[in-house]
Design a protein around this motif. Structure first.
Motif, PDB file in Angstrom:
ATOM      1  N   ALA A   1      -0.834  -1.589   5.165  1.00  0.00           N
ATOM      2  CA  ALA A   1      -0.565  -1.292   3.749  1.00  0.00           C
ATOM      3  C   ALA A   1       0.906  -0.898   3.655  1.00  0.00           C
ATOM      4  O   ALA A   1       1.465  -0.354   4.620  1.00  0.00           O
ATOM      5  CB  ALA A   1      -1.455  -0.150   3.288  1.00  0.00           C
TER       6      ALA A   1
ATOM      7  N   ASP B   1       3.053   2.031   5.626  1.00  0.00           N
ATOM      8  CA  ASP B   1       2.429   2.439   6.899  1.00  0.00           C
ATOM      9  C   ASP B   1       3.492   2.674   7.962  1.00  0.00           C
ATOM     10  O   ASP B   1       4.477   1.947   8.050  1.00  0.00           O
ATOM     11  CB  ASP B   1       1.502   1.317   7.433  1.00  0.00           C
ATOM     12  CG  ASP B   1       0.115   1.371   6.838  1.00  0.00           C
ATOM     13  OD1 ASP B   1      -0.156   2.284   6.040  1.00  0.00           O
ATOM     14  OD2 ASP B   1      -0.702   0.477   7.168  1.00  0.00           O
TER      15      ASP B   1
ATOM     16  N   TYR C   1       6.400  -6.488   4.176  1.00  0.00           N
ATOM     17  CA  TYR C   1       5.197  -5.682   4.432  1.00  0.00           C
ATOM     18  C   TYR C   1       5.435  -4.219   4.061  1.00  0.00           C
ATOM     19  O   TYR C   1       4.492  -3.481   3.798  1.00  0.00           O
ATOM     20  CB  TYR C   1       4.827  -5.707   5.922  1.00  0.00           C
ATOM     21  CG  TYR C   1       4.273  -6.997   6.470  1.00  0.00           C
ATOM     22  CD1 TYR C   1       3.843  -8.034   5.660  1.00  0.00           C
ATOM     23  CD2 TYR C   1       4.151  -7.155   7.853  1.00  0.00           C
ATOM     24  CE1 TYR C   1       3.323  -9.192   6.207  1.00  0.00           C
ATOM     25  CE2 TYR C   1       3.629  -8.307   8.412  1.00  0.00           C
ATOM     26  CZ  TYR C   1       3.219  -9.330   7.579  1.00  0.00           C
ATOM     27  OH  TYR C   1       2.706 -10.462   8.133  1.00  0.00           O
TER      28      TYR C   1
ATOM     29  N   THR D   1      -2.781 -10.751   7.346  1.00  0.00           N
ATOM     30  CA  THR D   1      -3.165 -10.641   5.932  1.00  0.00           C
ATOM     31  C   THR D   1      -4.676 -10.814   5.748  1.00  0.00           C
ATOM     32  O   THR D   1      -5.303 -10.092   4.977  1.00  0.00           O
ATOM     33  CB  THR D   1      -2.395 -11.652   5.057  1.00  0.00           C
ATOM     34  OG1 THR D   1      -2.520 -12.937   5.660  1.00  0.00           O
ATOM     35  CG2 THR D   1      -0.937 -11.297   4.933  1.00  0.00           C
TER      36      THR D   1
ATOM     37  N   ASN E   1      -6.320  -7.643   6.488  1.00  0.00           N
ATOM     38  CA  ASN E   1      -5.758  -6.467   5.777  1.00  0.00           C
ATOM     39  C   ASN E   1      -5.320  -5.375   6.741  1.00  0.00           C
ATOM     40  O   ASN E   1      -5.702  -4.209   6.590  1.00  0.00           O
ATOM     41  CB  ASN E   1      -6.799  -5.862   4.832  1.00  0.00           C
ATOM     42  CG  ASN E   1      -7.071  -6.771   3.677  1.00  0.00           C
ATOM     43  OD1 ASN E   1      -6.141  -7.381   3.143  1.00  0.00           O
ATOM     44  ND2 ASN E   1      -8.331  -6.895   3.310  1.00  0.00           N
TER      45      ASN E   1
END
Ligand code: SF4
Ligand code: ZN
Length: 354
Positions: free
Chosen positions: A49, A52, A80, A43, A46
């Motif tokens: 997304a 993904d 996620y 996290t 990053n």
């Protein structure tokens, strides 16, 4: 003496001493802190997304097996929203990779993830067994490393994924920092400590275990009873890396934080403009379309040497000049299929190599 209590939950009996911190903790707290640290790494950087498509470079070894298990766990626990795949490269090493691929096939069932296996034979027309029979056991890892890097990108294109994650751990990264220093290759320090790299024409790559100690990965696999393959490659690995590894293990024994400290030192190095200028600009290989710092990429150079029976031409300047003196590559030379990124590749943040 009464059994020690876990210093984290203060409830259960401590059954292990955490290699990274020396804390005496219970099994469940170990699982929790290990997974949470990986989650924090993901996290804070990053890395992903939602939506993904992520390929886990899977060898069947402890690092990638634990990575697949932990990513699946975190993906479900923290939503996620990732589509996870296993991507394995078959180097064609009898008695090693054939067995470890059986482990990956079982992992595919256990973790319910699609698996793609791409072989050197399929891509380059050469197995590592055949390469070693031509080049011997001295430079075999140079061929293997260059071929693996491209094979992973090409396998990822076939899976149409956005991102490749690998099981490189903190020990691997600290070792690479030491090796780059020992070789005077300071310009590479930034790249080897970056959690995420992406060349202009390649798929995003990252290392979610950047701060995970190898000893803890082994412990995690052991206590979770994960199914992994632990035999070493039959062709001896890079001897120089072996020196860095032994040195690092000695440092770790004296002071466990040495591993993280070396990574932090690598991150903090300021590389001067003069040193950066020694890095060649990236271009596209004129023969196969892959990212390269020369007209021909390293894999095409090595493959041409193999095909023309002059394997050393990709290793030493002298051998290369000798091959060049024999004239250009023959028309019918076996080459690597042309590389193209999948269409509709989403724009991703590029962490420029320093
Ligand atoms: Fe390839 Fe060398 Fe690793 Fe064996 S030790 S898998 S030959 S890079
Ligand atoms: Zn090429």
């Amino acid at each position: 003496m009464a059994p020690r209590t876990c210093v984290l939950c203060e409830n259960f009996k401590a059954i292990l001493k955490r290699p990274k911190t020396g804390q005496q903790i219970c099994k469940d707290c170990f699982f929790y802190v290990f997974e949470t640290e990986v989650h924090n790494t993901i996290t804070q950087s990053n890395l992903f997304a939602p939506g993904d498509r992520v390929a886990i470079g899977a060898s069947g070894g402890k690092d990638s097996t634990v990575l697949a298990y932990v990513l699946k766990t975190l993906n479900e626990r923290y939503n996620y929203g990732l589509n996870l795949f296993l991507l394995s490269i078959d180097e064609g090493i009898t008695g090693y990779r054939d067995d470890s691929l059986e482990t990956v096939k079982r992992n595919q069932q256990q973790y319910d993830m699609p698996l793609k296996i791409l072989s050197y034979d399929e891509l380059y027309g050469w197995t590592m067994d055949a390469i070693v029979s031509q080049v011997g056991r001295k430079n075999n890892c140079t061929f293997c490393g260059v071929f693996r890097r491209q094979a992973l990108d090409r396998g990822a294109v076939m899976l149409n994924v956005d991102h490749i994650v690998t099981g490189h751990n903190a020990d691997d990264i600290a070792e690479t920092v030491l090796m780059n220093i020992m070789r005077g290759d300071i310009a590479r320090l930034g790249r080897c400590t970056s959690i995420c790299t992406q060349g202009e024409d390649t798929i995003k790559r990252s290392k979610p275990f950047k701060y995970a100690y190898e000893k803890e990965i082994v412990m995690y696999a052991y206590f979770k009873k994960l199914d992994y393959f632990s035999t070493e490659c039959i062709y001896s690995p890079d001897a120089y890396r072996g020196h860095a590894r032994t040195f690092l293990k000695d440092l770790e024994a004296a002071r466990p934080s040495a591993i993280i400290d070396i990574i932090h030192s690598g991150e903090a190095f300021e590389v001067s403009e003069e040193v950066k200028a020694t890095q060649k600009a990236q271009q596209t290989c004129k023969r196969c379309g892959y990212m390269s710092s020369n007209e021909l990429c390293k894999a095409c150079t090595l493959l041409e040497g193999l095909e023309r029976g002059m394997a050393a031409s990709g290793i030493t300047d002298r051998a290369r000049k000798k091959m060049e003196a024999e004239g250009p590559a023959p028309e019918n030379l076996r080459t690597i299929p042309f590389f193209k990124l999948p269409t509709g590749q989403p724009a991703v943040a590029i962490e420029a190599p320093s």
